[in-house]
Design an enzyme around this catalytic site. Structure first.
Site, mmCIF file in Angstrom:
data_model
loop_
_atom_site.group_PDB
_atom_site.id
_atom_site.type_symbol
_atom_site.label_atom_id
_atom_site.label_comp_id
_atom_site.label_asym_id
_atom_site.label_seq_id
_atom_site.Cartn_x
_atom_site.Cartn_y
_atom_site.Cartn_z
ATOM 1 N N ARG A 1 13.928 -3.828 -7.695
ATOM 2 C CA ARG A 1 12.515 -3.761 -8.081
ATOM 3 C C ARG A 1 12.381 -3.661 -9.597
ATOM 4 N NH1 ARG A 1 8.639 -1.808 -4.286
ATOM 5 N NH2 ARG A 1 9.473 -1.613 -2.181
ATOM 6 N N PRO B 1 0.833 -1.201 0.000
ATOM 7 C CA PRO B 1 0.000 0.000 0.000
ATOM 8 C C PRO B 1 0.871 1.257 0.000
ATOM 9 C CG PRO B 1 -0.814 -1.591 1.598
ATOM 10 C CD PRO B 1 0.515 -2.100 1.118
ATOM 11 N N GLU B 2 0.589 2.165 -0.922
ATOM 12 C CA GLU B 2 1.336 3.412 -1.010
ATOM 13 C C GLU B 2 0.467 4.541 -0.471
ATOM 14 O OE1 GLU B 2 3.181 3.825 -4.885
ATOM 15 O OE2 GLU B 2 3.448 1.664 -5.061
ATOM 16 N N LYS C 1 3.254 6.719 4.897
ATOM 17 C CA LYS C 1 2.457 5.490 4.826
ATOM 18 C C LYS C 1 1.998 5.030 6.212
ATOM 19 C CE LYS C 1 4.994 3.967 0.715
ATOM 20 N NZ LYS C 1 5.837 2.902 0.120
#
Length: 274
Positions: A261, A2-3, A58
């Site tokens: 990533r 979740p960003e 976050k």
């Protein structure tokens, strides 16, 4: 993971049910998160009122009349509002019971999140003290990024995903913002011009605002506080579209590994600066 939009969506969703309410009990089923849930969390919270709910990067902060609860969703977590009688699912680790018959339920399948109590000023806590500015604030602008990028040889994608530079921007929104700004994700941060930073900051703000309006991006584990998915995934231009045609030029979307990533980009729209 979740960003910022997913966390902001969660904050907005739980706020009407919790703010101004009293905590009647805390039920902990599994303490083993990124940081252990305090053994005495029920005693620390019981009888206290939630006076405000805020977000920093976050992290979600539940302000109480004494003390704070600091919550992070980790890699795959979410919060939802349920009836106190609702049967817990496998990865539902913490329930915060409220005096309206509802509970804030914390689910975290991979257990990289946290649910901790802070007694003092939370913004001086080691997890929050060194965070960069909020990307939707006036402090986040091209002049700030240009100053921070001076002599930084790291990739621009890693640079804007560094929470000490700016908070809340993860893999999805970094890739999407760089595509719209026509910047290759592997370009060295120090090579980005003022004009490019102007474009990048503008697109970051617009994308985050649009994603918040859409309820975030649901790709696997994220759901909002009412159990609904986020719909911004339908607006994604490059993320998750490897080998599909670019929506602008029809060249194939490619990926490159940056700092471990996979980073999606269009080689035609985002040429590398050498």
């Amino acid at each position: 993971m979740p960003e910022l939009p997913e966390v902001e969506t969660t904050k907005q969703g739980i706020k009407p049910h919790l703010e101004g309410r009293m905590i009647t009990a805390v039920q902990v089923r599994n303490r083993k998160l990124r940081l252990p849930v305090p053994l005495n969390l029920n005693e620390l919270c019981q009888g206290k009122h939630i006076t405000a709910i805020t977000r920093r990067g976050k992290y979600i902060l539940l302000h109480m009349d004494k003390g704070y609860l600091l919550i992070h969703l980790g890699m795959s977590g979410h919060l939802r509002i349920v009836s106190q009688t609702a049967n817990p699912q496998k990865h539902d680790h913490v329930d915060l019971h409220i005096n309206n018959g509802l509970a804030l339920r914390f689910c975290d399948p991979r257990r990289f999140g946290l649910f901790i109590y802070i007694d003092e000023n939370p913004y001086q806590h080691p997890l929050l003290a060194h965070l960069g500015p909020e990307p939707l604030s006036d402090d986040f602008n091209s002049e700030y990024l240009l100053r921070k990028a001076a002599n930084k040889s790291q990739s621009i994608k890693s640079f804007i995903m560094d929470s000490q530079i700016v908070v809340g921007i993860g893999n999805i929104y970094a890739a999407e913002s760089l595509f719209l700004a026509k910047i290759h994700p592997n370009t060295s941060a120090k090579k980005i011009t003022t004009e490019e930073f102007n474009s990048l900051t503008g697109h970051i703000k617009k994308i985050l605002e649009s994603a918040i309006e859409a309820g975030g991006t649901t790709l696997r584990d994220f759901y909002s506080s009412d159990g609904k998915p986020g719909y911004f995934r339908f607006a994604l231009k490059v993320y998750g579209r490897k080998n599909l045609p670019c929506l602008v030029c029809e060249n194939k979307i490619e990926t490159v590994v940056i700092a471990g990533r996979h980073s999606a980009f269009c080689p035609h729209c985002q040429p590398i600066i050498t």
